[in-house]
Every structure is written in C-alpha cells, then in structure tokens.
Scaffold this active site. Sequence first.
Site, mmCIF file in Angstrom:
data_model
loop_
_atom_site.group_PDB
_atom_site.id
_atom_site.type_symbol
_atom_site.label_atom_id
_atom_site.label_comp_id
_atom_site.label_asym_id
_atom_site.label_seq_id
_atom_site.Cartn_x
_atom_site.Cartn_y
_atom_site.Cartn_z
ATOM 1 N N HIS A 54 -63.169 23.249 34.925
ATOM 2 C CA HIS A 54 -62.076 22.346 35.285
ATOM 3 C C HIS A 54 -61.415 22.757 36.601
ATOM 4 C CE1 HIS A 54 -59.017 19.427 34.218
ATOM 5 N NE2 HIS A 54 -58.115 20.290 34.601
ATOM 6 N N TYR A 57 -64.771 24.031 39.585
ATOM 7 C CA TYR A 57 -65.844 23.107 39.959
ATOM 8 C C TYR A 57 -67.164 23.861 40.145
ATOM 9 C CZ TYR A 57 -62.197 19.637 40.763
ATOM 10 O OH TYR A 57 -61.156 18.764 40.586
ATOM 11 N N LYS A 101 -54.669 9.907 45.142
ATOM 12 C CA LYS A 101 -55.660 10.692 44.423
ATOM 13 C C LYS A 101 -55.688 10.254 42.964
ATOM 14 C CE LYS A 101 -57.061 15.460 43.594
ATOM 15 N NZ LYS A 101 -56.578 16.837 43.463
ATOM 16 N N SER A 104 -58.403 12.982 36.064
ATOM 17 C CA SER A 104 -58.701 12.647 34.674
ATOM 18 C C SER A 104 -57.801 13.444 33.738
ATOM 19 C CB SER A 104 -60.160 12.993 34.388
ATOM 20 O OG SER A 104 -60.368 14.369 34.617
ATOM 21 N N HIS A 105 -57.495 12.879 32.599
ATOM 22 C CA HIS A 105 -56.829 13.616 31.532
ATOM 23 C C HIS A 105 -57.428 13.154 30.216
ATOM 24 C CE1 HIS A 105 -52.945 16.009 30.647
ATOM 25 N NE2 HIS A 105 -53.800 16.738 31.294
ATOM 26 N N HIS A 107 -59.622 14.686 27.661
ATOM 27 C CA HIS A 107 -59.579 15.365 26.371
ATOM 28 C C HIS A 107 -58.174 15.378 25.761
ATOM 29 C CE1 HIS A 107 -60.798 17.838 23.090
ATOM 30 N NE2 HIS A 107 -59.911 18.759 23.429
ATOM 31 N N ASP A 127 -49.127 16.103 42.279
ATOM 32 C CA ASP A 127 -50.103 16.351 43.351
ATOM 33 C C ASP A 127 -49.682 15.637 44.632
ATOM 34 O OD1 ASP A 127 -51.868 17.924 41.980
ATOM 35 O OD2 ASP A 127 -53.632 16.743 42.499
ATOM 36 N N GLN A 251 -49.472 19.346 25.506
ATOM 37 C CA GLN A 251 -48.362 19.413 26.440
ATOM 38 C C GLN A 251 -47.529 18.165 26.247
ATOM 39 O OE1 GLN A 251 -50.764 19.107 29.937
ATOM 40 N NE2 GLN A 251 -52.334 20.077 28.696
ATOM 41 N N GLN A 325 -45.286 21.310 31.685
ATOM 42 C CA GLN A 325 -45.242 20.281 32.712
ATOM 43 C C GLN A 325 -44.002 20.401 33.580
ATOM 44 O OE1 GLN A 325 -47.803 17.655 32.867
ATOM 45 N NE2 GLN A 325 -48.705 19.399 31.824
ATOM 46 N N SER A 551 -64.642 15.553 36.124
ATOM 47 C CA SER A 551 -64.434 15.863 34.718
ATOM 48 C C SER A 551 -65.788 15.904 34.033
ATOM 49 C CB SER A 551 -63.537 14.802 34.081
ATOM 50 O OG SER A 551 -63.477 14.998 32.687
#
Lengths: 751, 79
Positions: A54, A57, A101, A104-105, A107, A127, A251, A325, A551
């Site tokens: 993750h 890469y 940009k 992915s989230h 899972h 970001d 989270q 977060q 991802s």
Amino acid sequence: MADTVANAIDTPDLEQPYAALGVKNEEYARIKEILGRRPTSAELAMYSVMWSEHCSYKSSKVHLKKFGALSQDTPRGPLLAGIGENAGVVDIGQGYAVTFKAESHNHPSFVEPYQGAATGVGGIVRDILAMGARPIGVMDSLRFGPLTEPDTRRVLPGVVAGVGGYGNCLGLPNIGGEVQFHPTYLSNPLVNALCVGVLRHEELHRAFASGVGNKVILFGAATGGDGIGGASILASETFDETGPAKRPSVQVGDPFMEKLLIECTLELFQAGVIQGIQDFGAAGISCATSELASAGDGGMAVRLELVPLRDPNLAPEEILMSESQERMMAVVAPEDVDKFMEICRKWDVSATIIGEVTDGDRLVIHWHGECIVDVDPKTVAHEGPTYERPYQRPTWLDEVNANRAEALTRDNTPEGLRAALKAVLGHGNVADKSWVTNQYDRYVRGNSVLAQPEDAGMIRIDEETGLGIALALDANSRFTYLNPRLGAQLSLAEAYRNVAATGAEPVAITDCLNFGSPEDPEVMWTFVEAIEGLVDACRELGIPVTGGNVSLYNQTGTTPILPTPTIGVLGVIDDVAKRIRSGFAGAGDGIWLLGATFEELSGSIWADAVHGGHLGGQPPRLDLAAEKELAKLLRLVSEQGLAASAHDLSEGGLAAALFESAQQGGLGFAVALPGIDPTVALFSESPSRALLSVPADKEGKIAYLAGEHGVTAVRLGTVTAEQIAHFEGLFEVPMAELIESWQAPIPAAMA
Amino acid sequence: MPRVVVNVMPKPEILDPQGKAVTGALKRLGFDGMTVRQGKRFEIEIDGEVTPEALQQVAAAAEKLLANTVIETFEVVNA
C-alpha cells in the site's frame, strides 16, 4: 519497557513477529542489513507499514515509472508538480493552478461501509490540502456486487451515506463519478474518491523538512488506536502485561475536525509560517516523519511521548502506526512557532511540538528518554523493496476472446428491440443514479456549473472571467477484463470524451488502479498491460499523468475483481458560460450523431443485460486520433455556441445517450437509425462518438465543421415535444415507460 | 407493558466525534473537568413477560439493527 536500540544491539537473536506484520523473510534480512543489527519493535513497525504494498508500491513501482517517462507538459503548459508529490498540480492560466488526485479506500469500506467511505474522502481531501490548495470539490467512483445480493444492501447505502456525510459536512460539492455493479465486487467493493483543489501559482507548497532547529509540529486530532490491527501484534509481544486489548482496524472520521483543519492549514499557509507539510496517510506518524525527513536536507529527532493521545494506553509501536484521521505534520521555523500556535488556537486545532530538524541524516525517535528508532529515513520512505513480479498472459483469455458477443442472437423485431432497450436502461450500470447522488450536496460553495447526471462535473474557478474546470472519473472494467491494454485506453477515452462533451479542453489525468493480487502472474500481466496501454494513450492524446494510486490484492479467495483502472481527466474551459449540457433543450432541434459506429457488441451492456451476463469477445477498437479530433470539434462547437446539447456515447451506446438526453430535457425524439442492423445501431459501444442536438440554423455549420475535422456526422432526426421515443420504421415507446425501467433498479433494491 | 432498554455506546477505543463536540461545548460553557462519550438508548416495549427468551430476542435485534457492532457495543437491561 520499550524495546530500545541498545536493547536491540544486546539481544540480536530475539525472535520478532515480522511475518505476522506482512514482512517477508528476505525483507526482514534486508532491514537487518540496513541497520547493521536487528530492528527494534518500533523500527519494525515503521518498516513493515512503509514497506507494505500500500505504501511502497513495491510490486507496481517498476511499471509506474513508465508514466514518468511521458512528457510533463499539458496542452496548457508544463505541470507545476508531477508524479511523486502528494498530488499533481496543473497550470490552468490566469495565475491559477489546480491539483487533483484519486485514492482508493476499498477494504475499509467493506468492513465498515460508512466510516470506510467517509475516511476515504477525508484522506484525499488532506492530500490536496497538503499542496497548499483549497479543496473545492469531490467525486467518487463506486463499484458493488449485484443489486440482488443482500450484502449490497449493507455496503451500498453505507458507502453512499459515508461519502455524502463526510463531503456534505465539509461543505464540498460532489460533482460526479460513477456507480457500477459486478459479482466480483460483492466481497470487495471499490470506493475511489477524487478531490480537486485550487491555488494561486505562488501558493504551491511541497513536503520537506529543512533547516536545522526547525520545529516538527503535529496538529489536528489526537492519536488513538485507529487502524492498527498489525501493530497490536507487536504490542502484545512486547507489552503482554500492560498492553491494550485487541483493537479494531476501523477508523472513524470527524468531518467537523477536518473542516477546522482545512481552514487552519490554509491560514497557516497564508501567514507564511509553514516550511514543510505532510498529510497523514495510511502509515500515520511513520509515514509523515520518514517522508518529511527524507525529502529534506537534514535529519529529524522526535519525542514520541509528546504526541497527544486519545487512549493513554497506546504503545509506541501503535502510536507510530495509528491511522487516526484529521492529522497533519508541519515543519516550522522557531521564530514562527508562536504565530503558528496562535492560528491553531483560533481554529481550535490542537498543535504540539514533537521534535525538530537535526543535523545529519538520521530519523531518531525517543520514548520517555529512551531511543527506540534510529534509522536513515530514506530507507524507510523510499528505498523499500522493489519486485519484478513475474507476469504471464492468462491461458483462459483466448477462449474468452473467442466467445464474441457479435455472434449472439439479435432480436431485431419491434418487440425484441423494445425489450432490449428496456433491459439496457434497467441495467445497474446505466440505470438512474439519483438515489445515490441525491444524498450528495452538489451545489454548495455556489460554483458548481455541472454535476450529475451531466457527462462531467464542472466548477467555476474565477467569477470575473468565467474560467473553469471540468472533471470526469471513469473505468470500464468489462472491457479491461477482455483486453486490459485496450480496456484501460477505452476507460481513459471515456473520461476524456466526457470532459470534451462539456466544451472543456482535456489537459491532464490521474489514475486509481484497482487490481487483484500482484503475486498472481495473470493479474500482474493485466496490470502491466493496462499501464502500458495508458502510457501509449496519454502520449497519443498529448496529456500527462499527474499522479495516482494503486490498490492491489482486491480479490475474494483466488478470484480477482474485474481489473478496474479508474481514470480521472481534468479539463479547462475558458468561460463556463459556454459549457454544453447533455439534455435536449428544444423541440425541433436536429439530432446529430458524431463519430463512426461499428459492429461492436462484445463487453457491451447489451450483451450483459440481454444475454444473461455475457462477457466475451474483444472490446471495441479505439482510434485515439479520432478521439482527439472529436474533442477538438466539441470544443469548437462550445466556443461558437452551435449545439443545444452534447452527450458522450459510452455504456448502453446510442440507445442510452438518446434516452438520457431526452429524459434530462423532458422531451422526446424521432430518429431513423443509421446502418442496416438496428441492434448494432442502438447498442454498439464504439468509442469516439457523441450525440448533439442542434438548432436548425446551426446544422449546416455542424456538418461543415465535422467534415473539416474528419469526424463522421449523421443527422438522425429531431427532438420532439411529445415525450415519445420514436424509431422510424421500427417501434415507438412512451418516454414514461422507459423512465420507469431506468429509475426502478436502485430504489427497488434498496427498499 | 414490560420494558427492555438497550444501551448502545461507541467502543472505548473508537473515536466519538459527537462526544468530543459535547465535551468542547461543556468546557466553553464553564463546565470543567467533564469528558463525554455519547451513545444511544432504546426503550423497547415488548408483548408478554420478560423471559430470558424475550431478552435474547432483544439482544438479537440489537446485534442486527440497533448497534453497529463493528464500532459499537450494546447492553440489554431489563428495566
């Protein structure tokens, strides 16, 4: 007691639970080699999370490099920041820059749909914020299992409410995206969130820590046990007496905190008190400290016990890995600290000095006076393992490609076509998404020019000049399954065309590549093919890749998801008043089809909806030169105000485009289908096509301009006031009946 | 009618934005030294006696609908 560096030297043979943290034998050996000793448990925590797929890469890096080889120029000039920054930054003229940009989230959204999706939005917004930009809009690309499955009823409403809840609370308009369905997403839904922000050129900020003596400040929310399933293993090894109980990896987002963080951070930028800044991504403090330190020219010393905690029982390893977060880290010159703190107090954002930039090149972390981390931050952040994963073309692909949808039976009787039309419009991918988008605030901030169900979202940037941007987010995973290289290109072409159809000029892309396990050579082949396809297409279209997200491991058991390269395309429009809507606007307007239609039914919605989930053959061919010419033509049409509406053709082909334009305009149409085979004319998904409606006095001009650009243009018929879909010589059906088929699927499944 | 109460709370280690907001508001109003976590209370009137089976039914309902057990805990109280 903590596992200190001294202790690590004294106990070189201590068994460490690295495998349970996902660290491979050879990676553990490499860590020992880098350090010249065994890692402390805190160091192991950092390396394990930063060297994970993750964050590092490691399987994709060698292939992603190919994006970097592309020209870094957009049609409107060079990129201000490209791949490797938190997000790419594009010059859009008049002194403005835009950064965007997607991430992915996936899972987390399966485990706890609401919070998973909400924190996905929160993460991508930070970001954008870290680039010094004000976030001005979000989009989301969502994929779920079939609407008929009970688990979709759990996941879909939760994800949609999470995206909406977080974005609405932040006051960011959600200007578009997509919702798609396929059985492979049932236990692995995809939640790809995009954020776009705007800044003036001179406001651009990069993440790095420089200047010995500068303070490292953690600001925003306190740190809790969020998302540290992995670190708990370490904690229980080291702290089995006093350690906290097994923790969930969920989270929880707090959008109101994030809103304060946005305003606070922007004011800090304005005040000029930030030397370097980093948002907190997946790996929390491990990531922020090592990234900031390795990007700067000094080292960093951190006192971890100063980190404000929500849960006082957290072990140092857990603090390092926590994914709590709404946190940011800044590097601030000592003389600016007072001003920094004053601004944070104003916004009720807690801020704590936890360390400083040091001479040398080490990242050193202390815990109550004991040294628990002493590493070269570059080895943590950038010099992780790189894998050349083996890849091979799947053996089953030939058989799938041979099973062409063009060979399926076509019922070209009036009744057959009518039934097929209803089936296509009622297919989850084509059906009305307002059940979803009505939960999103689309117009907050007052600059949304276009939002769903338009082809692309559009936001006004400058109120005086009308300068604006358009954004589309698309993937066609069915085509990508059949031919990953071409499918990825077709996904890009669709997003590109969506932007062009509004009258904007496509200038740059971002991607969010969702695939299965890279350890499966067949999945890896698909991934490599998709990247190479995108690189080729970007080169041909003359637009750069500004950054992106990968991802992997999206699969259930050994069954991967359909390969899903989600592509975001950014466009620029000089005056948003010239934007073109996708709905028909006036009865009597001529309906024109731009672009050529071929007998291309494989991978289409028609094949899926009419032939029981058929997915075989080769996807439509793509002529990028034609795509580019179409985009140029659409831009001229917008600039000269020639069309009353423009709608791109994609899933569901001409049939879906005609219906959607009529439905949005509250009108009907009477058309003669071109070509000899009505099924092909209606449902082929050949790319590089658009549907225009044109006032009578402008039709000659359209025909002329199309000829000049070498774009096939056919007049199909006229827009009618009667709400009837009339196909000359074939059949007609009241719009109301079609609208019913189109509106029903999602509300019915969620009822 | 007999009444059963279900109390739902965010798990202790989970962030509770509502509780945090209430804590902040109390402090601003001068109520010092109070840290709040906010949950939900359901009062359920049931037909017939409060038997162990009935309580089990309520617990099953809480598990399925009233609480999100990924991030919340619940208790069933015979009121």
